[in-house]
Design a protein around this motif. Structure first.
Motif, mmCIF file in Angstrom:
data_model
loop_
_atom_site.group_PDB
_atom_site.id
_atom_site.type_symbol
_atom_site.label_atom_id
_atom_site.label_comp_id
_atom_site.label_asym_id
_atom_site.label_seq_id
_atom_site.Cartn_x
_atom_site.Cartn_y
_atom_site.Cartn_z
ATOM 1 N N ARG A 12 -3.123 -9.212 1.775
ATOM 2 C CA ARG A 12 -1.695 -9.169 2.112
ATOM 3 C C ARG A 12 -0.896 -8.193 1.232
ATOM 4 N N PRO A 13 -1.042 -8.232 -0.107
ATOM 5 C CA PRO A 13 -0.234 -7.305 -0.934
ATOM 6 C C PRO A 13 -0.486 -5.837 -0.586
ATOM 7 N N TYR A 14 -1.762 -5.485 -0.382
ATOM 8 C CA TYR A 14 -2.076 -4.095 -0.026
ATOM 9 C C TYR A 14 -1.436 -3.738 1.316
ATOM 10 N N LEU A 15 -1.592 -4.639 2.290
ATOM 11 C CA LEU A 15 -1.056 -4.363 3.629
ATOM 12 C C LEU A 15 0.466 -4.229 3.589
ATOM 13 N N LEU A 16 1.092 -5.037 2.739
ATOM 14 C CA LEU A 16 2.555 -4.988 2.626
ATOM 15 C C LEU A 16 3.002 -3.648 2.045
ATOM 16 N N ARG A 17 2.274 -3.175 1.041
ATOM 17 C CA ARG A 17 2.607 -1.857 0.476
ATOM 18 C C ARG A 17 2.415 -0.776 1.531
ATOM 19 N N TYR A 18 1.315 -0.891 2.269
ATOM 20 C CA TYR A 18 1.002 0.109 3.301
ATOM 21 C C TYR A 18 2.112 0.160 4.353
ATOM 22 N N ALA A 19 2.533 -1.017 4.823
ATOM 23 C CA ALA A 19 3.566 -1.070 5.869
ATOM 24 C C ALA A 19 4.915 -0.610 5.322
ATOM 25 N N ALA A 29 8.361 -4.741 7.325
ATOM 26 C CA ALA A 29 6.990 -4.662 6.809
ATOM 27 C C ALA A 29 6.357 -6.052 6.773
ATOM 28 N N GLU A 30 7.130 -7.043 6.325
ATOM 29 C CA GLU A 30 6.632 -8.436 6.296
ATOM 30 C C GLU A 30 6.238 -8.886 7.702
ATOM 31 N N ASP A 31 7.098 -8.559 8.673
ATOM 32 C CA ASP A 31 6.815 -8.961 10.060
ATOM 33 C C ASP A 31 5.515 -8.331 10.551
ATOM 34 N N ALA A 32 5.366 -7.030 10.289
ATOM 35 C CA ALA A 32 4.175 -6.318 10.768
ATOM 36 C C ALA A 32 2.909 -6.887 10.127
ATOM 37 N N VAL A 33 2.997 -7.195 8.836
ATOM 38 C CA VAL A 33 1.828 -7.742 8.131
ATOM 39 C C VAL A 33 1.518 -9.148 8.648
ATOM 40 N N GLN A 34 2.567 -9.942 8.855
ATOM 41 C CA GLN A 34 2.364 -11.302 9.361
ATOM 42 C C GLN A 34 1.681 -11.261 10.729
ATOM 43 N N THR A 55 -10.259 -2.100 5.721
ATOM 44 C CA THR A 55 -10.194 -1.025 6.718
ATOM 45 C C THR A 55 -9.883 -1.598 8.097
ATOM 46 N N TRP A 56 -10.535 -2.702 8.415
ATOM 47 C CA TRP A 56 -10.331 -3.337 9.722
ATOM 48 C C TRP A 56 -8.892 -3.836 9.860
ATOM 49 N N LEU A 57 -8.401 -4.510 8.815
ATOM 50 C CA LEU A 57 -7.026 -5.027 8.857
ATOM 51 C C LEU A 57 -6.009 -3.884 8.914
ATOM 52 N N THR A 58 -6.287 -2.804 8.190
ATOM 53 C CA THR A 58 -5.371 -1.657 8.210
ATOM 54 C C THR A 58 -5.305 -1.057 9.608
ATOM 55 N N GLY A 59 -6.443 -1.056 10.301
ATOM 56 C CA GLY A 59 -6.461 -0.565 11.683
ATOM 57 C C GLY A 59 -5.564 -1.400 12.586
ATOM 58 N N ILE A 60 -5.624 -2.721 12.413
ATOM 59 C CA ILE A 60 -4.742 -3.607 13.202
ATOM 60 C C ILE A 60 -3.285 -3.338 12.822
ATOM 61 N N LEU B 56 -0.257 7.247 -1.599
ATOM 62 C CA LEU B 56 1.054 6.617 -1.807
ATOM 63 C C LEU B 56 0.994 5.110 -1.569
ATOM 64 N N GLY B 57 0.183 4.688 -0.604
ATOM 65 C CA GLY B 57 0.088 3.259 -0.303
ATOM 66 C C GLY B 57 -0.353 2.434 -1.492
ATOM 67 N N GLU B 58 -1.126 3.047 -2.392
ATOM 68 C CA GLU B 58 -1.608 2.318 -3.570
ATOM 69 C C GLU B 58 -0.595 2.368 -4.701
ATOM 70 N N ASN B 59 0.401 3.234 -4.578
ATOM 71 C CA ASN B 59 1.325 3.448 -5.701
ATOM 72 C C ASN B 59 2.783 3.298 -5.303
ATOM 73 N N THR B 60 3.031 2.670 -4.152
ATOM 74 C CA THR B 60 4.393 2.686 -3.641
ATOM 75 C C THR B 60 5.337 1.782 -4.432
#
Lengths: 181, 60
Positions: A12-19, A29-34, A55-60, B56-60
């Motif tokens: 979750r933390p990684y996905l939240l940063r990504y979003a 971002a919270e909504d998309a991750v949820q 990788t799989w979760l990031t694809g979703i 950036l995703g790892e350092n945002t």
């Protein structure tokens, strides 16, 4: 199943940063991750251990982010940004540099410094909304030009112009606020 | 082969990150970048931005 659930939750933390990078809005971002986690937990068989879980979760998540951008675009279309000049001030009347840019010294070393990413985010925040969205869909989500055109309702030519503007603006901004300090 | 201005070369360098350039475009761009240090620097920096965004995703 419990192992799978806890493995998914750990991402979750990684996905939240990504979003957050793409959406620039904590709630969105919270909504998309949820939605991503719910989709993953609803169908664990789809994972099947055939790739890295992150990788799989990031694809979703990418699909959820694009869905969000599509909805947001329908609700409040972004301005055209047609009036932006294409960095005319950097070039003379013949289209050559007024002052040739200098090469950045060892830019890869900056990738090890957290302050660099703060500067990069500041520069991203200065981009016009449509330009930033186009650039991040291309470089962060890895969308192709066709997909970006479809989602944002722009022609390929306009898409390339927006990407050019984003790259030039980010380069100028990073030159001022990081590499040229 | 057409000689590019710096403005055209930077546009083409950017487009090269988003679509497959034609043979003539690639040749014109390569010739221009070989003789123009400013455009070569900008082309390198545009490619660097892709690497930076990936991290950036790892350092945002």
């Amino acid at each position: 199943m419990d192992d799978f659930r806890s493995g998914v939750e750990q991402q979750r933390p990684y996905l939240l940063r990504y979003a957050s990078v793409q959406l620039r809005d904590r709630d969105a971002a919270e909504d998309a991750v949820q939605e991503t986690l719910l989709a993953a937990l609803a169908n664990p068989a789809a994972f099947g251990g055939r790739s890295n879980l992150r990788t799989w979760l990031t694809g979703i998540l990418k699909h959820k982010i694009v869905d969000h951008l599509r909805r947001a675009g329908r609700e409040s279309p972004l301005a055209g940004e047609e009036d932006t000049d294409d960095f005319d001030a950097l070039f003379d009347a013949r289209g050559h540099w007024r002052d040739a840019p200098v090469a950045w010294a060892d830019p890869d070393a900056s990738l090890e410094q957290r302050q660099f990413f703060a500067a990069l985010e500041d520069c991203l925040a200065r981009l016009p909304a449509k330009t930033a969205r186009t650039f991040l869909m291309r470089e962060h989500l890895g969308c192709g030009t066709d997909e970006i055109c479809k989602e944002l309702g722009v022609t390929p030519t306009h898409c390339w112009v927006l990407l050019y503007r984003a790259r030039m603006a980010l380069r100028e901004c990073l030159q001022t606020h990081w590499f040229g300090r | 082969m057409r000689l590019l201005t710096c403005k055209e070369a930077t546009r083409l360098a950017s487009q090269g990150l988003d679509r497959k350039l034609g043979f003539g475009e690639r040749l014109s761009l390569r010739v221009h970048l070989a003789v123009c240090g400013g455009c070569a620097a900008v082309a390198r920096d545009m490619a660097f931005l892709r690497k930076a965004i990936a991290k950036l995703g790892e350092n945002t």
